[in-house]
Scaffold this motif. Structure first.
Motif, PDB file in Angstrom:
ATOM      1  N   VAL A 181       0.961  -1.220   0.077  1.00 48.34           N
ATOM      2  CA  VAL A 181      -0.072   0.056   0.129  1.00 48.34           C
ATOM      3  C   VAL A 181       0.995   1.300   0.009  1.00 48.34           C
ATOM      4  O   VAL A 181       1.929   1.237   0.568  1.00 48.34           O
ATOM      5  CB  VAL A 181      -0.948   0.110   1.318  1.00 48.34           C
ATOM      6  CG1 VAL A 181      -1.894   1.247   1.149  1.00 48.34           C
ATOM      7  CG2 VAL A 181      -1.674  -1.247   1.390  1.00 48.34           C
ATOM      8  N   LEU A 182       0.471   2.305  -1.042  1.00 47.57           N
ATOM      9  CA  LEU A 182       1.398   3.205  -1.143  1.00 47.57           C
ATOM     10  C   LEU A 182       0.639   4.497  -0.854  1.00 47.57           C
ATOM     11  O   LEU A 182       0.234   5.297  -1.711  1.00 47.57           O
ATOM     12  CB  LEU A 182       1.958   3.302  -2.625  1.00 47.57           C
ATOM     13  CG  LEU A 182       2.846   2.124  -2.894  1.00 47.57           C
ATOM     14  CD1 LEU A 182       2.814   1.752  -4.470  1.00 47.57           C
ATOM     15  CD2 LEU A 182       4.441   2.473  -2.624  1.00 47.57           C
ATOM     16  N   PRO A 183       0.386   5.081   0.631  1.00 47.43           N
ATOM     17  CA  PRO A 183      -0.406   6.232   0.820  1.00 47.43           C
ATOM     18  C   PRO A 183       0.560   7.501   0.706  1.00 47.43           C
ATOM     19  O   PRO A 183       1.769   7.593   1.085  1.00 47.43           O
ATOM     20  CB  PRO A 183      -0.717   6.123   2.347  1.00 47.43           C
ATOM     21  CG  PRO A 183      -0.253   5.104   2.763  1.00 47.43           C
ATOM     22  CD  PRO A 183       0.609   4.229   1.635  1.00 47.43           C
ATOM     23  N   SER A 184      -0.085   8.670   0.622  1.00 45.04           N
ATOM     24  CA  SER A 184       0.524   9.895   0.828  1.00 45.04           C
ATOM     25  C   SER A 184       0.214  10.588   2.056  1.00 45.04           C
ATOM     26  O   SER A 184      -0.968  10.668   2.326  1.00 45.04           O
ATOM     27  CB  SER A 184       0.383  10.816  -0.390  1.00 45.04           C
ATOM     28  OG  SER A 184       1.012  10.392  -1.484  1.00 45.04           O
ATOM     29  N   PHE A 185       1.285  10.947   2.937  1.00 43.47           N
ATOM     30  CA  PHE A 185       0.668  11.337   4.170  1.00 43.47           C
ATOM     31  C   PHE A 185      -0.240  12.664   4.383  1.00 43.47           C
ATOM     32  O   PHE A 185      -1.060  12.489   5.217  1.00 43.47           O
ATOM     33  CB  PHE A 185       1.972  11.764   5.028  1.00 43.47           C
ATOM     34  CG  PHE A 185       1.667  11.850   6.400  1.00 43.47           C
ATOM     35  CD1 PHE A 185       1.083  11.090   7.036  1.00 43.47           C
ATOM     36  CD2 PHE A 185       1.945  13.035   6.948  1.00 43.47           C
ATOM     37  CE1 PHE A 185       0.724  11.212   8.510  1.00 43.47           C
ATOM     38  CE2 PHE A 185       1.718  13.165   8.455  1.00 43.47           C
ATOM     39  CZ  PHE A 185       1.016  12.765   9.186  1.00 43.47           C
ATOM     40  N   ASP A 186       0.119  13.490   3.515  1.00 44.34           N
ATOM     41  CA  ASP A 186      -1.133  14.634   3.373  1.00 44.34           C
ATOM     42  C   ASP A 186      -2.526  14.323   3.193  1.00 44.34           C
ATOM     43  O   ASP A 186      -3.288  14.653   3.966  1.00 44.34           O
ATOM     44  CB  ASP A 186      -0.486  15.889   2.610  1.00 44.34           C
ATOM     45  CG  ASP A 186      -0.559  15.303   1.171  1.00 44.34           C
ATOM     46  OD1 ASP A 186      -0.336  14.299   0.911  1.00 44.34           O
ATOM     47  OD2 ASP A 186      -0.430  16.532   0.290  1.00 44.34           O
ATOM     48  N   GLU A 187      -2.672  13.394   2.081  1.00 41.09           N
ATOM     49  CA  GLU A 187      -4.024  12.949   2.000  1.00 41.09           C
ATOM     50  C   GLU A 187      -4.649  11.986   3.119  1.00 41.09           C
ATOM     51  O   GLU A 187      -5.621  12.098   3.529  1.00 41.09           O
ATOM     52  CB  GLU A 187      -3.972  12.054   0.708  1.00 41.09           C
ATOM     53  CG  GLU A 187      -3.494  12.830  -0.614  1.00 41.09           C
ATOM     54  CD  GLU A 187      -3.348  12.029  -1.736  1.00 41.09           C
ATOM     55  OE1 GLU A 187      -3.333  12.254  -2.708  1.00 41.09           O
ATOM     56  OE2 GLU A 187      -3.521  10.719  -1.617  1.00 41.09           O
ATOM     57  N   GLU A 188      -3.723  11.346   3.887  1.00 38.04           N
ATOM     58  CA  GLU A 188      -4.167  10.392   4.784  1.00 38.04           C
ATOM     59  C   GLU A 188      -4.539  11.457   5.981  1.00 38.04           C
ATOM     60  O   GLU A 188      -5.526  11.202   6.830  1.00 38.04           O
ATOM     61  CB  GLU A 188      -3.041   9.639   5.113  1.00 38.04           C
ATOM     62  CG  GLU A 188      -2.552   8.640   4.208  1.00 38.04           C
ATOM     63  CD  GLU A 188      -3.965   7.532   3.796  1.00 38.04           C
ATOM     64  OE1 GLU A 188      -4.437   7.121   4.517  1.00 38.04           O
ATOM     65  OE2 GLU A 188      -3.904   7.471   2.518  1.00 38.04           O
ATOM     66  N   VAL A 189      -3.820  12.554   6.446  1.00 38.05           N
ATOM     67  CA  VAL A 189      -4.237  13.338   7.501  1.00 38.05           C
ATOM     68  C   VAL A 189      -5.499  13.919   7.309  1.00 38.05           C
ATOM     69  O   VAL A 189      -6.332  14.025   8.011  1.00 38.05           O
ATOM     70  CB  VAL A 189      -3.269  14.484   7.499  1.00 38.05           C
ATOM     71  CG1 VAL A 189      -3.678  15.605   8.399  1.00 38.05           C
ATOM     72  CG2 VAL A 189      -1.833  13.983   7.947  1.00 38.05           C
ATOM     73  N   ALA A 190      -5.869  14.298   5.968  1.00 35.03           N
ATOM     74  CA  ALA A 190      -7.137  15.088   5.468  1.00 35.03           C
ATOM     75  C   ALA A 190      -8.311  13.673   5.755  1.00 35.03           C
ATOM     76  O   ALA A 190      -9.301  14.141   6.334  1.00 35.03           O
ATOM     77  CB  ALA A 190      -7.054  15.723   3.979  1.00 35.03           C
ATOM     78  N   ALA A 191      -8.016  12.639   5.443  1.00 39.56           N
ATOM     79  CA  ALA A 191      -8.857  11.677   5.305  1.00 39.56           C
ATOM     80  C   ALA A 191      -9.313  11.052   6.859  1.00 39.56           C
ATOM     81  O   ALA A 191     -10.546  10.596   7.106  1.00 39.56           O
ATOM     82  CB  ALA A 191      -8.582  10.547   4.396  1.00 39.56           C
ATOM     83  N   TRP A 192      -8.330  10.786   7.635  1.00 41.08           N
ATOM     84  CA  TRP A 192      -8.347   9.905   8.829  1.00 41.08           C
ATOM     85  C   TRP A 192      -7.893  10.965   9.999  1.00 41.08           C
ATOM     86  O   TRP A 192      -7.916  10.346  11.078  1.00 41.08           O
ATOM     87  CB  TRP A 192      -7.455   8.674   8.845  1.00 41.08           C
ATOM     88  CG  TRP A 192      -7.629   7.836   7.448  1.00 41.08           C
ATOM     89  CD1 TRP A 192      -7.294   8.075   6.282  1.00 41.08           C
ATOM     90  CD2 TRP A 192      -8.733   7.029   7.361  1.00 41.08           C
ATOM     91  NE1 TRP A 192      -7.562   6.847   5.407  1.00 41.08           N
ATOM     92  CE2 TRP A 192      -8.392   6.104   6.298  1.00 41.08           C
ATOM     93  CE3 TRP A 192      -9.455   6.198   8.520  1.00 41.08           C
ATOM     94  CZ2 TRP A 192      -9.211   5.097   6.068  1.00 41.08           C
ATOM     95  CZ3 TRP A 192      -9.921   4.984   8.310  1.00 41.08           C
ATOM     96  CH2 TRP A 192     -10.031   4.439   6.898  1.00 41.08           C
ATOM     97  N   GLY A 193      -7.298  11.836   9.802  1.00 45.13           N
ATOM     98  CA  GLY A 193      -6.579  12.871  11.004  1.00 45.13           C
ATOM     99  C   GLY A 193      -5.472  12.127  11.370  1.00 45.13           C
ATOM    100  O   GLY A 193      -5.170  12.361  12.730  1.00 45.13           O
ATOM    101  N   ASP A 194      -4.579  11.250  10.707  1.00 44.78           N
ATOM    102  CA  ASP A 194      -3.487  10.781  11.281  1.00 44.78           C
ATOM    103  C   ASP A 194      -2.585  11.856  12.029  1.00 44.78           C
ATOM    104  O   ASP A 194      -2.320  12.877  11.143  1.00 44.78           O
ATOM    105  CB  ASP A 194      -2.752  10.069  10.046  1.00 44.78           C
ATOM    106  CG  ASP A 194      -3.225   8.964   9.696  1.00 44.78           C
ATOM    107  OD1 ASP A 194      -4.377   8.627  10.255  1.00 44.78           O
ATOM    108  OD2 ASP A 194      -2.883   8.134   8.650  1.00 44.78           O
ATOM    109  N   ALA A 195      -1.982  11.469  13.076  1.00 48.46           N
ATOM    110  CA  ALA A 195      -1.000  12.410  13.778  1.00 48.46           C
ATOM    111  C   ALA A 195       0.466  12.306  13.370  1.00 48.46           C
ATOM    112  O   ALA A 195       1.175  13.034  13.187  1.00 48.46           O
ATOM    113  CB  ALA A 195      -0.960  12.282  15.381  1.00 48.46           C
ATOM    114  N   SER A 196       0.866  11.090  12.727  1.00 46.76           N
ATOM    115  CA  SER A 196       2.045  10.761  12.276  1.00 46.76           C
ATOM    116  C   SER A 196       2.056   9.656  11.147  1.00 46.76           C
ATOM    117  O   SER A 196       0.912   8.999  11.061  1.00 46.76           O
ATOM    118  CB  SER A 196       2.958  10.250  13.368  1.00 46.76           C
ATOM    119  OG  SER A 196       2.706   8.943  13.788  1.00 46.76           O
TER     120      SER A 196
END
Ligand code: AMP
Length: 303
Positions: free
Chosen positions: A192-207
């Motif tokens: 799986v190849l995610p981009s962190f900025d998109e994941e923050v927007a979608a899930w609120g990831d802290a890191s």
């Protein structure tokens, strides 16, 4: 099973890009196709790189298939739909900033999840199958189920499934459907190849560790979290956590296809035996060169 077949599945659209004198240049592009194009250039002649999609039976669709074939892509799995044609997008430049307008709601590719038997044929003998969050987003919920079930069967037969999450919230019905689709995609993916900025927007990831944990828990054996110019944070079930800093890029011209070329670079390196850290370095080096050129397909890098 053949060891030498790379298949990308998704939508390739007509691209209208600004050219001299107010004219537009017509081309063909799409995230999974871009990845296939780079994979074709990175993998040796002992590999077939195929693109699977649905197109129309009109001359615009013929033009796309001819273009792909001329680029060395196997087009034997492009299904033809008599009632539909390709999606299209227009790039507009306003004071150097690009914006995009899309006509893709009724494209033939939206139906690529309808035919389970066709998907099994597409995936038959694939060493690698690459799909993206856009591939899933353009399908209706039943099509997503059908595609993921076919990917799951391929995975059980030994195909390495790669999933670039490529989040486009507007393509999904709503945020909940997008999050559910991402987890479903990851559940049948090896990488799986995610981009962190998109994941923050979608899930609120802290890191990036949060991103890794989610897709690992969903079933992926490798998760590579990209973060623009920042550190790439990866985890594999064999090597554990790996962090790599991409080399600085002196001049960013156009970030189109950064992630698509990164995916091709990473997969090609892994398929030819590179360790995760070395594969990330090669992927980031390619992506860094791609964003130094204009357009999705940086031909100049391979001349
Ligand atoms: P992204 O999906 O934006 O995180 O970008 C994918 C990959 O492209 C990153 O992991 C980097 O390897 C490369 N990349 C993107 N933007 C930059 C940048 N500004 N400088 C260096 N590398 C970049």
């Amino acid at each position: 099973m053949s060891k030498h077949r790379f298949v990308a599945i998704g939508e390739c659209m007509v691209e209208m890009a600004p050219a001299e004198g107010g004219l537009y240049a017509m081309g063909y592009a799409g995230d999974t196709f871009n990845c296939a194009w780079y994979a074709r250039r990175l993998l040796g002649p002992d590999w077939t790189v195929a693109y699977a999609t649905r197109a129309g039976r009109d001359s615009v669709s013929d033009g796309m298939v001819e273009f792909m074939a001329a680029e060395g892509i196997d087009t034997g799995h492009i299904a033809r739909d008599p009632d539909r044609t390709l999606g299209l997008y227009l790039i507009q430049l306003t004071e150097g900033e690009r914006s995009f307008a899309y006509w893709r709601g009724q494209s033939a590719a939206r139906r690529l999840g309808e035919d389970s038997a066709w998907l099994d044929q597409v995936l038959d003998e694939a060493r690698v199958a690459h799909v993206s969050g856009i591939t899933l987003a353009i399908l209706d919920p039943a099509g997503r189920d059908t595609l993921c079930a076919a990917l799951g069967r391929a995975q059980a037969r030994g195909t390495h499934v790669s999933f670039d999450t490529n989040l486009r919230p507007r393509l999904w019905e709503d945020a909940e459907a997008m999050r559910a689709g991402l987890l479903m995609g990851a559940s049948v993916a090896d990488t799986v190849l995610p981009s962190f900025d998109e994941e923050v927007a979608a899930w609120g990831d802290a890191s990036p560790a949060d991103t890794v944990a989610r897709y690992r828990d969903a079933g992926a054996g490798t998760v590579v979290v990209k973060n623009g110019a920042g550190l790439v944070t990866a985890w594999t079930d064999v090597d554990g956590l790996v962090e790599v800093a991409p080399a600085p890029v002196a001049r960013v011209i156009d970030t189109t296809a950064a992630g698509d070329s990164f995916a091709a670079g990473f997969l090609a390196a892994r398929l030819t035996g590179a360790e995760p850290g070395a594969a990330i370095t090669r992927a980031a080096t390619l992506a860094g060169r791609v964003i130094g050129e204009r357009g999705a397909l940086a031909r100049g890098l391979f001349d």
